[in-house]
Structure formats: C-alpha cells, structure tokens
Design a protein around this motif. Structure first.
Motif, PDB file in Angstrom:
ATOM      1  N   LEU A 130     -40.653  18.719  63.797  1.00 31.53           N
ATOM      2  CA  LEU A 130     -41.173  17.361  64.025  1.00 31.53           C
ATOM      3  C   LEU A 130     -41.789  16.789  62.754  1.00 31.53           C
ATOM      4  N   LEU A 131     -42.591  17.600  62.094  1.00 34.65           N
ATOM      5  CA  LEU A 131     -43.292  17.131  60.909  1.00 34.65           C
ATOM      6  C   LEU A 131     -42.363  16.943  59.713  1.00 34.65           C
TER       7      LEU A 131
ATOM      8  N   PRO B 193     -43.211  11.090  63.305  1.00 35.65           N
ATOM      9  CA  PRO B 193     -43.901  10.438  64.414  1.00 35.65           C
ATOM     10  C   PRO B 193     -45.326  10.061  64.003  1.00 35.65           C
ATOM     11  N   GLU B 194     -45.820   8.970  64.579  1.00 34.43           N
ATOM     12  CA  GLU B 194     -47.189   8.559  64.282  1.00 34.43           C
ATOM     13  C   GLU B 194     -48.198   9.551  64.864  1.00 34.43           C
ATOM     14  N   ARG B 195     -47.846  10.124  66.014  1.00 32.28           N
ATOM     15  CA  ARG B 195     -48.728  11.106  66.642  1.00 32.28           C
ATOM     16  C   ARG B 195     -47.894  12.243  67.208  1.00 32.28           C
TER      17      ARG B 195
ATOM     18  N   ALA C  10     -50.932  25.331  66.585  1.00 38.41           N
ATOM     19  CA  ALA C  10     -50.793  23.867  66.568  1.00 38.41           C
ATOM     20  C   ALA C  10     -51.906  23.241  65.733  1.00 38.41           C
ATOM     21  N   ARG C  11     -53.114  23.704  65.936  1.00 33.84           N
ATOM     22  CA  ARG C  11     -54.262  23.162  65.185  1.00 33.84           C
ATOM     23  C   ARG C  11     -54.086  23.404  63.689  1.00 33.84           C
ATOM     24  N   SER C  12     -53.528  24.566  63.313  1.00 30.95           N
ATOM     25  CA  SER C  12     -53.340  24.880  61.883  1.00 30.95           C
ATOM     26  C   SER C  12     -52.343  23.932  61.226  1.00 30.95           C
ATOM     27  N   LEU C  13     -51.470  23.325  62.015  1.00 28.25           N
ATOM     28  CA  LEU C  13     -50.497  22.375  61.482  1.00 28.25           C
ATOM     29  C   LEU C  13     -51.006  20.938  61.516  1.00 28.25           C
ATOM     30  N   GLY C  14     -52.222  20.762  62.017  1.00 27.13           N
ATOM     31  CA  GLY C  14     -52.853  19.449  61.958  1.00 27.13           C
ATOM     32  C   GLY C  14     -52.446  18.465  63.041  1.00 27.13           C
ATOM     33  N   VAL C  15     -51.862  18.948  64.114  1.00 26.27           N
ATOM     34  CA  VAL C  15     -51.491  18.024  65.188  1.00 26.27           C
ATOM     35  C   VAL C  15     -52.628  17.951  66.209  1.00 26.27           C
ATOM     36  N   GLU C  16     -52.566  16.933  67.058  1.00 30.06           N
ATOM     37  CA  GLU C  16     -53.568  16.774  68.098  1.00 30.06           C
ATOM     38  C   GLU C  16     -53.334  17.793  69.214  1.00 30.06           C
TER      39      GLU C  16
ATOM     40  N   ASP D 139     -40.095  24.898  72.691  1.00 32.72           N
ATOM     41  CA  ASP D 139     -39.138  25.857  72.121  1.00 32.72           C
ATOM     42  C   ASP D 139     -37.897  25.144  71.609  1.00 32.72           C
ATOM     43  N   THR D 140     -38.076  23.900  71.155  1.00 33.73           N
ATOM     44  CA  THR D 140     -36.963  23.059  70.734  1.00 33.73           C
ATOM     45  C   THR D 140     -37.170  22.587  69.300  1.00 33.73           C
ATOM     46  N   ARG D 141     -36.081  22.510  68.553  1.00 39.17           N
ATOM     47  CA  ARG D 141     -36.127  21.952  67.202  1.00 39.17           C
ATOM     48  C   ARG D 141     -35.162  20.780  67.133  1.00 39.17           C
ATOM     49  N   LEU D 142     -35.564  19.746  66.393  1.00 41.53           N
ATOM     50  CA  LEU D 142     -34.744  18.542  66.245  1.00 41.53           C
ATOM     51  C   LEU D 142     -33.968  18.568  64.935  1.00 41.53           C
TER      52      LEU D 142
END
Length: 165
Positions: free
Chosen positions: A34-35, A41-43, A59-65, A103-106
């Motif tokens: 995603l990143l 994405p904005e969020r 998730a927190r280590s990657l800086g997402v909400e 468990d998905t990658r784009l």
C-alpha cells in the motif's frame, strides 16, 4: 448519476481500511504494498479486531493508523462497521474507502488506475481487481487459485461482450 458523468468535483482521496485479526505473518507485506503505490492513499487504517499477536505493533512501526475494535463479536464485518460508523459522517463526495484484506498485496499502480477511473467517471461507484493466489497451501490452495482463474476468465468475457481490445 448520468448528470455527474465527466464533471470534476475536486481531487479524489483514498482511505484504505485493512481489517486484521492476528495477521502478523502477512500484515507487513500488505502495508508495504500500500505504501509503495504510485498513488499513495491519504490514509491507511489497520482495523485490529481482537488481535493477540504482533499485528498492531507491526502496523504501528510502519506509521499507519490503528483502530482497535471494541467488544466486537461479529468478526470482520463487525470491526468494519465500527470504523465505518466513525469515518462515514466525515466523507465527502470525492472521498473513497477501500477495504483490503490483511493478507493481500496490490500491483504497484492499482490505486493510481482506480483514482483515474473515479476522477474521469463521476458515475462510477466501485472498482475491483483480479486475484492471483500464491503457490503452496496444498489442495485447498490449488482450489483457491482455480477459483481466481475462473473469476479472471469470467471478468474478461463480460468485458469483451461490451467491446474488447
């Protein structure tokens, strides 16, 4: 909706919700994909549903909400309903919400293509993608890959009925 076709009403924003229940094995790859999107994405909000593993920490280590469900007994749908109750009142006409399994990658350009479609066709209400299963997981994994291939074939057939290049 035909009256809004082709009408530009401002930039499209994307919020991605990633429902997760004990997904520490896959959440890093999902969030990384995603990143790394050409249109970020904005969020990105990980909807942590009763996690007891390292999902939230990763998730927190990657800086997402992070949104942690509360007293949810309705699994993924219940957790998503809790965050949507918070998010939807603040959404505007050009604000999109995407739900992506943990468990998905784009593919790298998926969001860029989706935003382009939503920007050029204001009557559009949803986009989807094709799925590819990873090798392994025995017979069940093969059945899943077969289903993805069937879906891909059916989608192409429908698209070609309307004119295919």
């Amino acid at each position: 909706m035909a009256r809004t076709r082709g009408v530009f009403a401002g930039a499209v924003t994307v919020t991605v919700l990633v429902p997760a229940h004990n997904e520490e094995a896959s959440i890093f790859a999902t969030l990384s994909s995603l990143l790394a999107q050409s249109h970020r994405p904005e969020r990105v909000v990980v909807v942590a549903d009763n996690c007891t593993d390292g999902t939230v920490d990763i998730a927190r280590s990657l800086g997402v909400e992070i949104f942690e469900s509360r007293r949810n007994t309705f699994k993924k749908a219940g957790a998503l309903n809790q965050i949507l109750k918070v998010l939807l009142p603040g959404q505007g006409d050009n604000d999109l919400i995407m739900v992506l399994d943990a468990d998905t990658r784009l593919d790298d350009g998926f969001l860029e293509a989706a935003v382009s479609r939503f920007t050029s066709d204001r009557a559009l209400i949803a986009v989807g993608g094709l799925f590819y299963g990873e090798e392994g997981s025995g017979l069940l994994g093969q059945f899943q890959r077969n289903e993805y291939i069937r879906y891909s074939r059916d989608s192409r057939r429908r698209r070609c009925q309307r004119g295919c290049l």
